[in-house]
Design a protein around this motif. Structure first.
Motif, short mmCIF file in Angstrom:
data_model
loop_
_atom_site.label_atom_id
_atom_site.label_comp_id
_atom_site.label_asym_id
_atom_site.label_seq_id
_atom_site.Cartn_x
_atom_site.Cartn_y
_atom_site.Cartn_z
N ALA A 76 0.84 -1.20 0.00
CA ALA A 76 0.00 0.00 0.00
C ALA A 76 0.87 1.25 0.00
O ALA A 76 1.99 1.25 0.53
CB ALA A 76 -0.91 0.01 1.22
N ARG A 131 -3.42 7.73 5.79
CA ARG A 131 -3.29 8.70 4.72
C ARG A 131 -2.21 9.71 5.12
O ARG A 131 -1.92 9.91 6.30
CB ARG A 131 -4.62 9.39 4.45
N MET A 165 -7.42 0.11 5.59
CA MET A 165 -8.43 0.91 6.28
C MET A 165 -8.15 1.11 7.76
O MET A 165 -8.85 1.86 8.42
CB MET A 165 -9.80 0.24 6.12
N ARG A 194 -7.72 -4.24 2.38
CA ARG A 194 -7.87 -2.82 2.11
C ARG A 194 -7.21 -2.06 3.26
O ARG A 194 -7.42 -2.40 4.44
CB ARG A 194 -9.35 -2.45 2.00
N LEU A 226 0.91 5.67 0.60
CA LEU A 226 0.23 6.79 1.24
C LEU A 226 -0.16 7.77 0.15
O LEU A 226 0.69 8.47 -0.41
CB LEU A 226 1.13 7.43 2.28
N SER A 227 -1.44 7.82 -0.15
CA SER A 227 -1.93 8.60 -1.30
C SER A 227 -2.72 9.81 -0.85
O SER A 227 -3.54 9.73 0.07
CB SER A 227 -2.81 7.72 -2.18
N THR A 228 -2.47 10.93 -1.52
CA THR A 228 -3.21 12.16 -1.22
C THR A 228 -4.66 12.07 -1.65
O THR A 228 -5.48 12.92 -1.29
CB THR A 228 -2.54 13.36 -1.91
N THR A 229 -5.01 11.05 -2.42
CA THR A 229 -6.41 10.88 -2.85
C THR A 229 -7.19 9.98 -1.91
O THR A 229 -8.37 9.71 -2.15
CB THR A 229 -6.46 10.30 -4.27
N THR A 230 -6.55 9.51 -0.84
CA THR A 230 -7.24 8.66 0.13
C THR A 230 -8.36 9.46 0.81
O THR A 230 -8.15 10.61 1.22
CB THR A 230 -6.25 8.15 1.20
N VAL A 265 -10.33 7.67 6.23
CA VAL A 265 -9.36 6.57 6.36
C VAL A 265 -8.13 7.10 7.10
O VAL A 265 -7.51 8.07 6.65
CB VAL A 265 -8.96 6.03 4.97
N ARG A 292 -4.77 10.45 12.29
CA ARG A 292 -4.11 9.47 11.43
C ARG A 292 -3.37 8.38 12.22
O ARG A 292 -2.45 7.75 11.71
CB ARG A 292 -3.15 10.16 10.46
#
Length: 328
Positions: free
Chosen positions: A23, A36, A315, A313, A25-29, A33, A280
């Motif tokens: 996985a 992120r 999460m 996932r 770390l996406s700014t679109t998460t 969740v 987070r």
């Protein structure tokens, strides 16, 4: 035995993750969740294995990049059962089949190891830990003593396995009666270790499967944890058992054949979902300045930090733990 009375204590922050399985770390998460960016800054980042889904080299590249984006002075990483190319004997036996290769590539385990011990890892502050004891000095003046192991009881024939009747964590004279002692790097006695990092959980602590409603942790690891009594024991492996427990050890009597009698009490650490999402991470303060300081030698914080849920996932939240370490 008690820790030295004169030892000064230094509050140190740990960010704990496990089972990220490639996985990022996406700014679109989505904002609901917790896993992120940016994750909270820490003195030490701990990753308890399953860096990838299947131990491909390109998966390691993604995870190295992800870990590089986390702000921590020291980043400690172990492998897990999915990181098959980091277990060279296992890879020789099963790697060609699991990677779908027509011809075996015996260079892959060395390439994988070189990635985690090479310049990219070092530039990102990452230290890959093989089984055994490791010592670190931190810039805050604290000394950190870690025991690490990627091994867990055989689980559907994946990497870093041992049989359940094999005791990998206790020396022969301390092993579970009737077990086959195979420890090459046994866990030391208290007070030698601050943090134990294993991929798999000890028996009965954050190890319950949803499908079979069974505890699948290792009783020999629980026995060793009772001897060692670290401040923190973190792991993953069983995704659905994410969470933390504050364990009080049963002391003052010789442990018999039942390692499961090691625990006096285990109290689940409550988590406010809204706060974990906002910050987070699930936060626990067991330092001297916290509301409920840990009694080193009597208690251990046990953390299952699996980021992936049962459906793979990402999460579930990291854990952020403040605890005391001895000064250097």
């Amino acid at each position: 035995m008690s820790p030295p009375a004169h030892a000064s204590q230094i509050k140190t922050r740990f960010l704990i993750i496990s089972d990220t399985h490639s996985a990022v770390l996406s700014t679109t998460t989505p904002d609901n969740v917790p896993f992120r960016p940016p994750l909270p800054r820490a003195d030490v980042l701990l990753h308890c294995g399953d860096l990838t889904m299947l131990g491909h080299l390109h998966e390691y590249e993604k995870t190295l990049d992800m870990l590089g984006g986390i702000e921590a002075e020291l980043k400690l990483v172990i492998a897990g059962n999915h990181d098959i190319s980091l277990d060279a004997p296992f890879y020789r036996r099963r790697g060609q089949f699991m990677h779908g290769l027509k011809d075996p590539d015996e260079s892959i385990p060395q390439k994988a190891r070189d990635m985690w011990m090479g310049p990219v890892a070092k530039q990102n502050g990452i230290t890959y830990l093989e089984e055994g004891v490791h010592h670190f000095g931190l810039s805050n003046g604290a000394r950190l003593k870690v025991y690490a192991s990627p091994y867990q009881p055989e689980f559907y024939d994946w990497a870093f396995p041992y049989h359940r009747n094999q005791d990998r964590f206790n020396a022969p004279h301390e092993a579970t009666p009737g077990a086959d002692p195979i420890a090459e790097n046994p866990i030391p006695d208290f007070p030698a270790i601050d943090v134990v990092m294993t991929h798999g959980p000890p028996w009965g602590i954050r190890d319950m499967t949803v499908r079979d409603k069974m505890s699948v942790g290792c009783e020999h690891l629980l026995r060793a944890a009772r001897r060692c009594r670290p401040r923190l024991h973190c792991f993953g492996h069983i995704h659905e058992a994410w969470g933390a427990e504050r364990v009080s050890w049963k002391l003052g009597e010789k442990l018999g054949s039942e390692s499961k009698d090691s625990v006096e009490e285990a109290e689940e650490v409550g988590v406010r979902e809204d706060r974990m999402v906002e910050e987070r991470a699930a936060y626990v303060d067991i330092s001297t300045g916290g509301a409920t300081p840990l009694e080193f030698g009597k208690e251990t914080l046990m953390v299952n930090a699996s980021i992936m849920n049962l459906r793979y996932r990402p999460m579930q939240g990291p854990w952020l733990v403040d605890l005391d370490l001895d000064s250097q």
